[in-house]
Motif scaffolding. Sequence first.
Motif, PDB file in Angstrom:
ATOM      1  N   ARG A 118      18.618   0.156   5.401  1.00 38.11           N
ATOM      2  CA  ARG A 118      17.672  -0.876   5.832  1.00 38.11           C
ATOM      3  C   ARG A 118      16.661  -1.118   4.712  1.00 38.11           C
ATOM      4  O   ARG A 118      16.350  -0.216   3.929  1.00 38.11           O
ATOM      5  CB  ARG A 118      16.928  -0.425   7.087  1.00 38.11           C
ATOM      6  CG  ARG A 118      17.829  -0.168   8.279  1.00 38.11           C
ATOM      7  CD  ARG A 118      17.063   0.343   9.473  1.00 38.11           C
ATOM      8  NE  ARG A 118      16.164   1.437   9.069  1.00 38.11           N
ATOM      9  CZ  ARG A 118      15.077   1.790   9.736  1.00 38.11           C
ATOM     10  NH1 ARG A 118      14.745   1.192  10.853  1.00 38.11           N
ATOM     11  NH2 ARG A 118      14.324   2.779   9.307  1.00 38.11           N
ATOM     12  N   ALA A 119      16.125  -2.319   4.678  1.00 39.51           N
ATOM     13  CA  ALA A 119      15.092  -2.646   3.694  1.00 39.51           C
ATOM     14  C   ALA A 119      13.904  -1.695   3.842  1.00 39.51           C
ATOM     15  O   ALA A 119      13.295  -1.291   2.848  1.00 39.51           O
ATOM     16  CB  ALA A 119      14.649  -4.095   3.844  1.00 39.51           C
ATOM     17  N   GLU A 120      13.602  -1.312   5.072  1.00 40.73           N
ATOM     18  CA  GLU A 120      12.498  -0.391   5.332  1.00 40.73           C
ATOM     19  C   GLU A 120      12.717   0.956   4.649  1.00 40.73           C
ATOM     20  O   GLU A 120      11.783   1.564   4.125  1.00 40.73           O
ATOM     21  CB  GLU A 120      12.307  -0.161   6.836  1.00 40.73           C
ATOM     22  CG  GLU A 120      11.852  -1.376   7.589  1.00 40.73           C
ATOM     23  CD  GLU A 120      13.001  -2.295   8.018  1.00 40.73           C
ATOM     24  OE1 GLU A 120      14.183  -1.915   7.891  1.00 40.73           O
ATOM     25  OE2 GLU A 120      12.711  -3.405   8.460  1.00 40.73           O
ATOM     26  N   ASP A 121      13.965   1.430   4.676  1.00 41.38           N
ATOM     27  CA  ASP A 121      14.289   2.720   4.063  1.00 41.38           C
ATOM     28  C   ASP A 121      14.048   2.688   2.557  1.00 41.38           C
ATOM     29  O   ASP A 121      13.453   3.602   1.996  1.00 41.38           O
ATOM     30  CB  ASP A 121      15.756   3.087   4.323  1.00 41.38           C
ATOM     31  CG  ASP A 121      16.067   3.263   5.796  1.00 41.38           C
ATOM     32  OD1 ASP A 121      15.169   3.680   6.556  1.00 41.38           O
ATOM     33  OD2 ASP A 121      17.220   2.990   6.185  1.00 41.38           O
ATOM     34  N   VAL A 122      14.528   1.638   1.925  1.00 43.59           N
ATOM     35  CA  VAL A 122      14.384   1.527   0.478  1.00 43.59           C
ATOM     36  C   VAL A 122      12.921   1.311   0.107  1.00 43.59           C
ATOM     37  O   VAL A 122      12.407   1.939  -0.825  1.00 43.59           O
ATOM     38  CB  VAL A 122      15.276   0.407  -0.092  1.00 43.59           C
ATOM     39  CG1 VAL A 122      15.095   0.282  -1.600  1.00 43.59           C
ATOM     40  CG2 VAL A 122      16.737   0.666   0.245  1.00 43.59           C
ATOM     41  N   ALA A 123      12.250   0.448   0.839  1.00 40.84           N
ATOM     42  CA  ALA A 123      10.828   0.187   0.570  1.00 40.84           C
ATOM     43  C   ALA A 123      10.018   1.483   0.639  1.00 40.84           C
ATOM     44  O   ALA A 123       9.205   1.764  -0.240  1.00 40.84           O
ATOM     45  CB  ALA A 123      10.289  -0.839   1.556  1.00 40.84           C
ATOM     46  N   GLU A 124      10.262   2.267   1.684  1.00 45.98           N
ATOM     47  CA  GLU A 124       9.546   3.535   1.830  1.00 45.98           C
ATOM     48  C   GLU A 124       9.861   4.477   0.674  1.00 45.98           C
ATOM     49  O   GLU A 124       8.972   5.134   0.143  1.00 45.98           O
ATOM     50  CB  GLU A 124       9.913   4.193   3.155  1.00 45.98           C
ATOM     51  CG  GLU A 124       9.188   5.498   3.409  1.00 45.98           C
ATOM     52  CD  GLU A 124       9.559   6.145   4.728  1.00 45.98           C
ATOM     53  OE1 GLU A 124       9.465   7.380   4.809  1.00 45.98           O
ATOM     54  OE2 GLU A 124       9.956   5.423   5.661  1.00 45.98           O
ATOM     55  N   ALA A 125      11.114   4.533   0.280  1.00 50.51           N
ATOM     56  CA  ALA A 125      11.528   5.434  -0.801  1.00 50.51           C
ATOM     57  C   ALA A 125      10.880   5.070  -2.138  1.00 50.51           C
ATOM     58  O   ALA A 125      10.619   5.951  -2.953  1.00 50.51           O
ATOM     59  CB  ALA A 125      13.046   5.430  -0.939  1.00 50.51           C
ATOM     60  N   ILE A 126      10.628   3.774  -2.356  1.00 48.83           N
ATOM     61  CA  ILE A 126      10.022   3.387  -3.633  1.00 48.83           C
ATOM     62  C   ILE A 126       8.513   3.171  -3.532  1.00 48.83           C
ATOM     63  O   ILE A 126       7.863   2.866  -4.510  1.00 48.83           O
ATOM     64  CB  ILE A 126      10.716   2.172  -4.288  1.00 48.83           C
ATOM     65  CG1 ILE A 126      10.608   0.915  -3.448  1.00 48.83           C
ATOM     66  CG2 ILE A 126      12.168   2.495  -4.576  1.00 48.83           C
ATOM     67  CD1 ILE A 126      11.240  -0.307  -4.100  1.00 48.83           C
ATOM     68  N   GLY A 127       7.963   3.367  -2.319  1.00 45.17           N
ATOM     69  CA  GLY A 127       6.520   3.363  -2.152  1.00 45.17           C
ATOM     70  C   GLY A 127       5.880   1.995  -2.011  1.00 45.17           C
ATOM     71  O   GLY A 127       4.741   1.806  -2.450  1.00 45.17           O
ATOM     72  N   ILE A 128       6.597   1.055  -1.393  1.00 45.44           N
ATOM     73  CA  ILE A 128       6.037  -0.270  -1.149  1.00 45.44           C
ATOM     74  C   ILE A 128       6.315  -0.670   0.294  1.00 45.44           C
ATOM     75  O   ILE A 128       7.102  -0.033   0.985  1.00 45.44           O
ATOM     76  CB  ILE A 128       6.609  -1.338  -2.117  1.00 45.44           C
ATOM     77  CG1 ILE A 128       8.134  -1.445  -2.008  1.00 45.44           C
ATOM     78  CG2 ILE A 128       6.192  -1.036  -3.546  1.00 45.44           C
ATOM     79  CD1 ILE A 128       8.759  -2.532  -2.874  1.00 45.44           C
ATOM     80  N   SER A 129       5.662  -1.733   0.734  1.00 47.33           N
ATOM     81  CA  SER A 129       5.878  -2.206   2.096  1.00 47.33           C
ATOM     82  C   SER A 129       7.217  -2.938   2.199  1.00 47.33           C
ATOM     83  O   SER A 129       7.746  -3.424   1.205  1.00 47.33           O
ATOM     84  CB  SER A 129       4.747  -3.146   2.519  1.00 47.33           C
ATOM     85  OG  SER A 129       4.806  -4.356   1.767  1.00 47.33           O
TER      86      SER A 129
END
Length: 91
Positions: free
Chosen positions: A24-35
């Motif tokens: 999910r986009a949420e998973d990747v965003a969290e992993a790279i430290g952005i919303s």
Amino acid sequence: MSGDWTVQYVRQTIRKIRLERDLRAEDVAEAIGISRPFYTQIESGARGCTMKYFLRAMVAFDINPGDFFNGHKETHWLGGNSVKSLGAQDG
């Protein structure tokens, strides 16, 4: 601009990798430290991807940055520690 193809390639390939790994986009965003909205703007091309976030994405996807531009083959750049496992945690 001569760099336009690079910007388009980066955003399309990051999205392709995310979808191939069923993340999910949420998973990747969290992993790279952005919303999530910031991340989806990068994927859509509404916002550029800085080197900082590009490198964080490479760490999250466990892809050597050089290999990213050579077909993004999976190289386990960091020994397999990547966001790939996040999808499995969602259950």
